[in-house]
Structures are given as C-alpha cells and as structure tokens.
Design a protein around this motif. Sequence first.
Motif, PDB file in Angstrom:
ATOM      1  N   GLU A  71       0.856  -1.193   0.000  1.00 28.06           N
ATOM      2  CA  GLU A  71       0.000   0.000   0.000  1.00 28.06           C
ATOM      3  C   GLU A  71       0.887   1.237   0.000  1.00 28.06           C
ATOM      4  OE1 GLU A  71      -3.629   0.699   0.149  1.00 28.06           O
ATOM      5  OE2 GLU A  71      -2.480   2.491  -0.362  1.00 28.06           O
ATOM      6  N   ASP A  72       0.684   2.126  -0.984  1.00 25.09           N
ATOM      7  CA  ASP A  72       1.551   3.298  -1.052  1.00 25.09           C
ATOM      8  C   ASP A  72       1.039   4.457  -0.203  1.00 25.09           C
ATOM      9  OD1 ASP A  72      -0.534   3.448  -2.980  1.00 25.09           O
ATOM     10  OD2 ASP A  72       0.467   5.165  -3.878  1.00 25.09           O
ATOM     11  N   ASP A  73      -0.214   4.404   0.193  1.00 20.85           N
ATOM     12  CA  ASP A  73      -0.730   5.440   1.091  1.00 20.85           C
ATOM     13  C   ASP A  73      -0.226   5.114   2.499  1.00 20.85           C
ATOM     14  OD1 ASP A  73      -2.392   6.658   3.066  1.00 20.85           O
ATOM     15  OD2 ASP A  73      -3.920   7.030   1.556  1.00 20.85           O
ATOM     16  N   LEU A  98      -3.136  -6.419  -1.427  1.00 21.33           N
ATOM     17  CA  LEU A  98      -2.461  -5.762  -2.538  1.00 21.33           C
ATOM     18  C   LEU A  98      -3.244  -4.580  -3.088  1.00 21.33           C
ATOM     19  CD1 LEU A  98      -0.091  -5.958  -4.608  1.00 21.33           C
ATOM     20  CD2 LEU A  98      -1.504  -7.562  -5.910  1.00 21.33           C
ATOM     21  N   ASP A  99      -2.655  -3.403  -2.983  1.00 23.38           N
ATOM     22  CA  ASP A  99      -3.175  -2.207  -3.639  1.00 23.38           C
ATOM     23  C   ASP A  99      -2.795  -2.313  -5.124  1.00 23.38           C
ATOM     24  OD1 ASP A  99      -4.116   0.383  -4.112  1.00 23.38           O
ATOM     25  OD2 ASP A  99      -2.258   1.338  -3.431  1.00 23.38           O
ATOM     26  N   LEU A 100      -3.591  -1.724  -6.004  1.00 23.37           N
ATOM     27  CA  LEU A 100      -3.267  -1.821  -7.433  1.00 23.37           C
ATOM     28  C   LEU A 100      -2.509  -0.598  -7.929  1.00 23.37           C
ATOM     29  CD1 LEU A 100      -6.470  -3.460  -8.940  1.00 23.37           C
ATOM     30  CD2 LEU A 100      -4.368  -4.554  -8.132  1.00 23.37           C
ATOM     31  N   GLY A 101      -2.955   0.599  -7.509  1.00 19.68           N
ATOM     32  CA  GLY A 101      -2.304   1.815  -7.977  1.00 19.68           C
ATOM     33  C   GLY A 101      -1.064   2.093  -7.145  1.00 19.68           C
ATOM     34  N   LEU A 102       0.072   1.675  -7.625  1.00 19.30           N
ATOM     35  CA  LEU A 102       1.328   1.850  -6.887  1.00 19.30           C
ATOM     36  C   LEU A 102       2.207   2.819  -7.669  1.00 19.30           C
ATOM     37  CD1 LEU A 102       1.793  -1.893  -5.926  1.00 19.30           C
ATOM     38  CD2 LEU A 102       1.229  -0.017  -4.372  1.00 19.30           C
TER      39      LEU A 102
HETATM   40 CA    CA Z   1      -2.481   3.326  -4.168  1.00 16.75          CA
END
Ligand code: CA
Length: 235
Positions: free
Chosen positions: A16-18, A59-63
């Motif tokens: 997760e990028d957030d 798993l987040d998709l937008g990384l």
């Molecule tokens: Ca994201």
Amino acid sequence: MCAVERWVFVRVLVVEDDASLGQVVQRGLAEAGHSVDLERTLAGARRAVAIGTYHVVVLDLGLPDGDGLALCRELQTAAVRPRVLILTARDATGDKVLGLDAGADDYLTKPFDFAELAARVRALLRRPEHARSPQLRVADIELDPAAHTVRRGGVLVPLTAREFSLLHYLMDRAGEVVTRTDLLDAVWDTNYDGLSNTVDVHVANVRRKLDLPGRPAPIETVRGVGYRIGPEVPT
Ligand code: CA
C-alpha cells in the motif's frame, strides 16, 4: 487452553503506497495476531515476496512504480502461492474481473471497513489449500489450473503466465493438432499483430523448460500446421 498449543504465525504482506492507510492496515492485522510486513512500492513488494513466505498478500493496485496486477500474476507461478486480496479504489466491474482473472482470491474496494478486511483475511485462511479443479496430465506432466502450477515428474516447472496458458491449451487438447492460429487466438488476443514466430518462440521456451535429460518434452511439431502434445515423446 490446550496442554500443548502451537502458535502458527500467519504472515501477511500489505502492499500500500498510502502511508497512513498502510499503517492502519498493518497495525490492525497485527492486532489480529498476524505477522505483518508493509511495502509501499511494487519493487519493494517483489523483493519481499522473493525472500519471505507469505500466507496472504493484501495488494493495492495503484502503486507509484507500477500496477499491483503485475505482482498478482507473478505470484500465480510462485512455488508457494500466497492468497491475494486486492484492496483498491478501482470499483468498476471490469476492474474486479481483471483482478480475479489475474489470480486474486478476493477483491475489496476502498473505502472499506477494517472489520470486513480482517474477516476476509480470516476467510482466505480457512480455505482449503486450493479449490480443486481437474488437473490435466500428459505423460509425466501435470498442470493444475487452480494452483496455476506445472510439474514434470513431480518437480515444479516455473512458467510465465503466457507459457502456462499455452501449455494449458495444448494439454486440454492432448493428442490433437493445434494450429498456430488457434494458439494465437486463444493465448494472445485476436488482434495481436506481433511477429509471426511468436508462437514458435513461446513453444520453444515451454519445451526447453519441460525438457529433462534424455526425456524431451512430448510436444511434437506438425510441420506447416502447428503442435501436438501427446503421451509419446517425439523422436
Ligand atoms: Ca495506491
């Protein structure tokens, strides 16, 4: 309490990028008793799964450095495949279909309630190792569509997603001649306009990976037509 109690740690990787959301998920799943690692990039997640064994990947998709779906696909051919729960803001039906077809075991959209995420992780852990769909077998090659694995003589053969699809198609039609056009239509999309030898190159790669000393892969080239996989090893 049982007299003898073994704690089996469930290892979870959160991608997760957030930063704040990642920490909330990490802390929550840790409080649920799991051992949780957090990665914020696709590259970091790839390194983590290469060195660690995880039971579940959230798993987040937008990384920042790519699409989580790529990792989801890569995990399908891992020797020990973790369950994948996609956690994303992409809520269109088409995105869910893409995610599940990429091999995800579950799909949850943001915003979400943490209690639901925790319950879904528990549900994944209760699932039998693999929901069994029929295994395909030709000679000593076994292909498991559910686990997305191929074994020859019991030994795992790592294939790319494309190679796996190609072998799956051939094994589904064992004994039949499959044309290059059939393979292009089935394994690539129909308007694929790549090099005409793409199929041959991929078949060659599959063969090379399946070949064992003195036991070539039983994939026969039918000159000018296509390929056939059969129980007899071609000579
Ligand atoms: Ca994201």
